[in-house]
Design a protein around this motif. Structure first.
Motif, mmCIF file in Angstrom:
data_model
loop_
_atom_site.group_PDB
_atom_site.id
_atom_site.type_symbol
_atom_site.label_atom_id
_atom_site.label_comp_id
_atom_site.label_asym_id
_atom_site.label_seq_id
_atom_site.Cartn_x
_atom_site.Cartn_y
_atom_site.Cartn_z
ATOM 1 N N GLY A 114 0.795 -1.220 0.000
ATOM 2 C CA GLY A 114 0.000 0.000 0.000
ATOM 3 C C GLY A 114 0.826 1.268 0.000
ATOM 4 N N HIS A 115 2.044 1.206 -0.539
ATOM 5 C CA HIS A 115 2.942 2.360 -0.599
ATOM 6 C C HIS A 115 3.184 2.721 -2.070
ATOM 7 N N HIS A 116 2.507 3.745 -2.560
ATOM 8 C CA HIS A 116 2.518 4.034 -3.990
ATOM 9 C C HIS A 116 3.263 5.310 -4.378
ATOM 10 N N GLU A 117 3.440 6.233 -3.459
ATOM 11 C CA GLU A 117 4.032 7.519 -3.820
ATOM 12 C C GLU A 117 5.433 7.351 -4.393
ATOM 13 N N GLY A 118 6.197 6.430 -3.811
ATOM 14 C CA GLY A 118 7.555 6.202 -4.287
ATOM 15 C C GLY A 118 7.610 5.687 -5.714
ATOM 16 N N ILE A 119 6.554 5.013 -6.168
ATOM 17 C CA ILE A 119 6.510 4.515 -7.545
ATOM 18 C C ILE A 119 6.471 5.687 -8.525
ATOM 19 N N GLY A 120 5.719 6.732 -8.174
ATOM 20 C CA GLY A 120 5.706 7.931 -9.005
ATOM 21 C C GLY A 120 7.076 8.584 -9.085
ATOM 22 N N ILE A 121 7.769 8.608 -7.959
ATOM 23 C CA ILE A 121 9.136 9.145 -7.937
ATOM 24 C C ILE A 121 10.057 8.283 -8.797
ATOM 25 N N ASP A 122 9.919 6.967 -8.674
ATOM 26 C CA ASP A 122 10.721 6.034 -9.475
ATOM 27 C C ASP A 122 10.641 6.369 -10.957
ATOM 28 N N LEU A 123 9.420 6.540 -11.441
ATOM 29 C CA LEU A 123 9.208 6.732 -12.872
ATOM 30 C C LEU A 123 9.865 8.008 -13.368
ATOM 31 N N VAL A 124 9.699 9.099 -12.630
ATOM 32 C CA VAL A 124 10.281 10.376 -13.034
ATOM 33 C C VAL A 124 11.805 10.314 -12.981
ATOM 34 N N HIS A 125 12.346 9.756 -11.921
ATOM 35 C CA HIS A 125 13.804 9.697 -11.788
ATOM 36 C C HIS A 125 14.429 8.804 -12.852
ATOM 37 N N HIS A 126 13.796 7.664 -13.134
ATOM 38 C CA HIS A 126 14.313 6.791 -14.197
ATOM 39 C C HIS A 126 14.364 7.549 -15.521
ATOM 40 N N SER A 127 13.301 8.253 -15.836
ATOM 41 C CA SER A 127 13.219 8.981 -17.102
ATOM 42 C C SER A 127 14.258 10.099 -17.158
ATOM 43 N N ALA A 128 14.392 10.845 -16.082
ATOM 44 C CA ALA A 128 15.348 11.959 -16.049
ATOM 45 C C ALA A 128 16.783 11.457 -16.197
ATOM 46 N N ASN A 129 17.079 10.302 -15.605
ATOM 47 C CA ASN A 129 18.421 9.737 -15.729
ATOM 48 C C ASN A 129 18.722 9.326 -17.168
ATOM 49 N N ASP A 130 17.714 8.822 -17.877
ATOM 50 C CA ASP A 130 17.920 8.466 -19.283
ATOM 51 C C ASP A 130 18.230 9.705 -20.116
ATOM 52 N N LEU A 131 17.514 10.802 -19.870
ATOM 53 C CA LEU A 131 17.811 12.053 -20.582
ATOM 54 C C LEU A 131 19.201 12.552 -20.235
ATOM 55 N N LEU A 132 19.540 12.472 -18.956
ATOM 56 C CA LEU A 132 20.858 12.907 -18.496
ATOM 57 C C LEU A 132 21.964 12.178 -19.248
ATOM 58 N N ALA A 133 21.766 10.887 -19.514
ATOM 59 C CA ALA A 133 22.786 10.093 -20.205
ATOM 60 C C ALA A 133 23.033 10.585 -21.625
ATOM 61 N N CYS A 134 22.101 11.382 -22.157
ATOM 62 C CA CYS A 134 22.278 11.994 -23.482
ATOM 63 C C CYS A 134 22.716 13.450 -23.386
ATOM 64 N N GLY A 135 22.889 13.949 -22.154
ATOM 65 C CA GLY A 135 23.301 15.335 -21.948
ATOM 66 C C GLY A 135 22.159 16.322 -21.887
ATOM 67 N N ALA A 136 20.920 15.824 -21.792
ATOM 68 C CA ALA A 136 19.743 16.693 -21.890
ATOM 69 C C ALA A 136 19.163 17.073 -20.533
ATOM 70 N N GLU A 137 18.546 18.250 -20.489
ATOM 71 C CA GLU A 137 17.819 18.744 -19.326
ATOM 72 C C GLU A 137 16.328 18.462 -19.519
ATOM 73 N N PRO A 138 15.618 17.994 -18.487
ATOM 74 C CA PRO A 138 14.189 17.700 -18.635
ATOM 75 C C PRO A 138 13.364 18.962 -18.907
#
Length: 359
Positions: free
Chosen positions: A75-99
């Motif tokens: 029943g702990h869901h808030e962290g899943i939302g954080i997971d998704l955003v952070h995963h995505s931002a890290n992928d952009l970072l690997a290309c040198g991009a700012e979200p």
């Protein structure tokens, strides 16, 4: 006990890689001159319209995977939302991009308001910290596709980078060093294997006692350890992205070090990783022992304590490590052909792990 594998738990990485290589030809037929890089990087890169070729847009899409099942059980869901955003931002970072902006897709059998609210709370919290706008999304109710109580969460993030600032690994050269930055647990990969190892079924009455166990090396329950949010590396690295001594970045997700570093290694180079150069967190050893998982399988599935890798000149890597106050120099680049990545030492012992295309 029969050794556990990712394929036996339902995730066949080798088969998925083979299928993706076959369908790549269809995808590439859609490419226009504005597509600036080929498939295989951490995001798709296109020329930004109206910028006279000075800026590029980078887009990435992903989900949190079966980590959501453990979140549902507890029943702990808030962290899943954080997971998704952070995963995505890290992928952009690997290309040198700012979200720039983010969109989410939430699908379930029947809408539970408290679950969706918690997920959106997590996503907005993470987006706000990055200066990234959550501009919309889709909420789908799909009875018959999802079982009652189950859901999936996916998202697409778009960022911007100067064309001359795109980081794709092509400047990696022999003599470069690799700095490994520590992960916060499993991040968002390997949960199907973990669930098989722990005997989790998705039934809260069965799973909650198992997840309530506190390992002797920790003061936190297994459930808390497994739901630790995916770490975001953007705040650490965004001020270093335009340094010419920085040659490559890799987000260490599914496929581990070999699978993700190999995406950016140019022809004529090889990254050699020493697995004894950093302490593997005890959670990974706990999983390995409980599942009798081979060391090679562990390194192919999990990040093993390295969530992000930075490749650059020795002067840059030493300066970055000193400024950050964390991380380990885990490898170096040599002149060689395939395999593109080699991992040896540590729990691998005498075994040598290579990237899948060279295996």
């Amino acid at each position: 006990m029969e050794p556990r594998t990712y394929a036996a738990s339902g995730v066949d990485q080798a088969r998925a890689d083979s299928i993706k290589r076959r369908i790549a030809q269809y995808v590439q037929e859609t490419f226009s001159p504005g597509v600036l890089r080929p498939l295989g990087l951490f995001g798709g890169i296109v020329e930004a319209p109206g910028t006279n070729g000075t800026l590029a847009l980078v887009a990435t899409i992903d989900s949190v995977g079966t980590k959501v099942i453990i979140a549902s059980v507890l029943g702990h869901h808030e962290g899943i939302g954080i997971d998704l955003v952070h995963h995505s931002a890290n992928d952009l970072l690997a290309c040198g991009a700012e979200p720039l902006f983010f969109l989410d897709y939430f699908a379930t059998a029947e809408l539970e308001e408290t679950v969706l609210e918690a997920l959106v709370r997590g996503m907005t919290r993470a987006c706000g910290a990055l200066g990234c706008a959550l501009i919309g999304g889709e909420t789908a109710q799909l009875p018959g596709v999802y079982t009652p109580g189950a859901y999936d969460l996916a998202g697409c993030m778009v960022g911007v980078v100067p064309v001359e600032g795109i980081i794709d690994g092509r400047r990696i050269e022999p003599g470069d060093l690799v700095l490994g930055l520590p992960s916060d647990g499993l991040h968002t990969n390997g949960y199907s294997l973990v669930r098989a190892v722990l005997g989790l079924t998705g039934n809260p009455q069965h799973d909650r006692p198992l997840l309530a166990e506190v390992p002797p090396w920790s003061d936190r329950s297994l459930g808390d350890l497994l739901l630790q949010p995916h770490r975001c590396y953007v705040p650490l690295l965004r001020t270093w992205l335009r340094d010419s001594r920085l040659h490559g970045l890799a987000h260490i997700t599914g496929g581990g070090l070999t699978g993700n570093l190999s995406r950016i290694v140019p022809d004529g180079c090889r990254i050699e990783i020493d697995a004894s150069s950093w302490p593997v967190p005890p959670l990974f050893e706990e999983i390995r022992q409980r599942g009798s998982i081979s060391p090679t399988e562990m390194f192919r599935v999990f990040n093993m304590g390295i969530g992000f890798a930075v490749i650059g000149t020795p002067s840059f890597i030493h300066a970055l490590q000193q400024a950050l106050g964390e991380g380990w120099i885990v490898g170096h680049v040599v002149r060689a052909e395939r395999p593109r990545v080699i991992v040896r030492g540590g729990m691998l012992g005498m075994q040598i792990l290579t990237d899948s295309e060279s295996a």
